[in-house]
Design a protein around this motif. Structure first.
Motif, PDB file in Angstrom:
ATOM      1  N   PHE A   1      -1.438  33.513  51.486  1.00  0.00           N
ATOM      2  CA  PHE A   1      -2.546  32.980  52.275  1.00  0.00           C
ATOM      3  C   PHE A   1      -2.102  31.750  53.073  1.00  0.00           C
ATOM      4  N   ASP A   2      -1.291  30.894  52.455  1.00  0.00           N
ATOM      5  CA  ASP A   2      -0.828  29.674  53.123  1.00  0.00           C
ATOM      6  C   ASP A   2       0.100  29.960  54.309  1.00  0.00           C
ATOM      7  N   LYS A   3       0.754  31.128  54.298  1.00  0.00           N
ATOM      8  CA  LYS A   3       1.597  31.516  55.445  1.00  0.00           C
ATOM      9  C   LYS A   3       0.758  31.638  56.709  1.00  0.00           C
ATOM     10  N   ASN A   4      -0.480  32.119  56.524  1.00  0.00           N
ATOM     11  CA  ASN A   4      -1.457  32.222  57.609  1.00  0.00           C
ATOM     12  C   ASN A   4      -0.908  32.966  58.823  1.00  0.00           C
ATOM     13  N   ASN A   5      -0.468  34.193  58.615  1.00  0.00           N
ATOM     14  CA  ASN A   5       0.066  35.015  59.703  1.00  0.00           C
ATOM     15  C   ASN A   5      -1.017  35.826  60.401  1.00  0.00           C
ATOM     16  N   ASN A   6      -2.272  35.463  60.179  1.00  0.00           N
ATOM     17  CA  ASN A   6      -3.419  36.188  60.747  1.00  0.00           C
ATOM     18  C   ASN A   6      -3.465  37.642  60.299  1.00  0.00           C
ATOM     19  N   ASN A   7      -2.854  37.942  59.178  1.00  0.00           N
ATOM     20  CA  ASN A   7      -2.947  39.272  58.597  1.00  0.00           C
ATOM     21  C   ASN A   7      -4.125  39.307  57.631  1.00  0.00           C
ATOM     22  N   GLN A   8      -4.749  40.459  57.518  1.00  0.00           N
ATOM     23  CA  GLN A   8      -5.851  40.624  56.580  1.00  0.00           C
ATOM     24  C   GLN A   8      -5.275  40.798  55.174  1.00  0.00           C
ATOM     25  N   ILE A   9      -5.860  40.109  54.199  1.00  0.00           N
ATOM     26  CA  ILE A   9      -5.436  40.236  52.808  1.00  0.00           C
ATOM     27  C   ILE A   9      -6.578  40.878  52.027  1.00  0.00           C
ATOM     28  N   ILE A  10      -6.278  41.981  51.368  1.00  0.00           N
ATOM     29  CA  ILE A  10      -7.248  42.689  50.530  1.00  0.00           C
ATOM     30  C   ILE A  10      -6.941  42.345  49.081  1.00  0.00           C
ATOM     31  N   VAL A  11      -7.938  41.820  48.384  1.00  0.00           N
ATOM     32  CA  VAL A  11      -7.800  41.400  46.994  1.00  0.00           C
ATOM     33  C   VAL A  11      -8.510  42.402  46.101  1.00  0.00           C
ATOM     34  N   ARG A  12      -7.828  42.857  45.051  1.00  0.00           N
ATOM     35  CA  ARG A  12      -8.441  43.768  44.075  1.00  0.00           C
ATOM     36  C   ARG A  12      -8.739  42.964  42.814  1.00  0.00           C
ATOM     37  N   THR A  13      -9.999  43.012  42.391  1.00  0.00           N
ATOM     38  CA  THR A  13     -10.414  42.283  41.199  1.00  0.00           C
ATOM     39  C   THR A  13     -10.802  43.256  40.093  1.00  0.00           C
ATOM     40  N   ALA A  14     -10.827  42.736  38.893  1.00  0.00           N
ATOM     41  CA  ALA A  14     -11.305  43.508  37.745  1.00  0.00           C
ATOM     42  C   ALA A  14     -12.325  42.656  37.009  1.00  0.00           C
ATOM     43  N   THR A  15     -13.420  43.287  36.635  1.00  0.00           N
ATOM     44  CA  THR A  15     -14.426  42.625  35.811  1.00  0.00           C
ATOM     45  C   THR A  15     -14.375  43.277  34.436  1.00  0.00           C
TER      46      THR A  15
END
Length: 146
Positions: A118-132
């Protein structure tokens, strides 16, 4: 209810189980061929915690019931990471709903890598997978979409 019960003899590698109250993925499983001195066959279970990847081990009687956690996985688009490491995530259904109650543990491999990406900030979309699981939601992994 967020857990189910299953006989220890029915477990296989790849399933999820609670070891000492912690959700783990089974990475090794063996059952004894011989009875112990008290006449009970045992299952040896090795798991890795799903959020931290720490190794956990246990031995239980084959006939006993073990707790299987119900895990709900979701995907979100990462919008921001606050100074105190809370994630701003947009709902995976595109409804525009933003959640901000998941704190990123930057001391884990996944958390550290996500913060760095995220800190690289290359304007790429990051998709996060979570678990509950057991009323706790945390980051499992992520991917970068170019």
């Amino acid at each position: 209810m967020s857990i189910q019960l299953m006989k220890a003899s029915e477990l296989v590698v790849g399933m999820f189980v609670l070891i000492d109250g912690v959700p783990c993925e089974i990475v090794d499983y063996a059952s004894s061929k011989l009875k112990s001195k008290n006449g009970i066959k045992k299952a040896y279970i090795v798991g890795k915690e799903i959020f931290t990847n720490r190794k956990k081990e246990t031995m239980v009687p084959l006939f006993s019931e073990v707790e299987i956690p119900i895990i709900i996985k979701k995907e979100y688009e990462l919008l921001d990471i606050s100074d105190d490491n809370y994630l701003s995530l947009m709902n995976d259904k595109g409804k525009g709903e933003v959640i901000c109650d998941i704190k990123l543990n930057i001391n884990t491999e996944v958390g550290g890598n996500l913060k760095q990406e995220f800190d690289k900030n290359n304007n790429n979309q990051i998709i996060v997978r979570t678990a509950t699981v057991l009323k706790k939601e945390d980051v499992l992994d992520f991917r970068v979409v170019q």
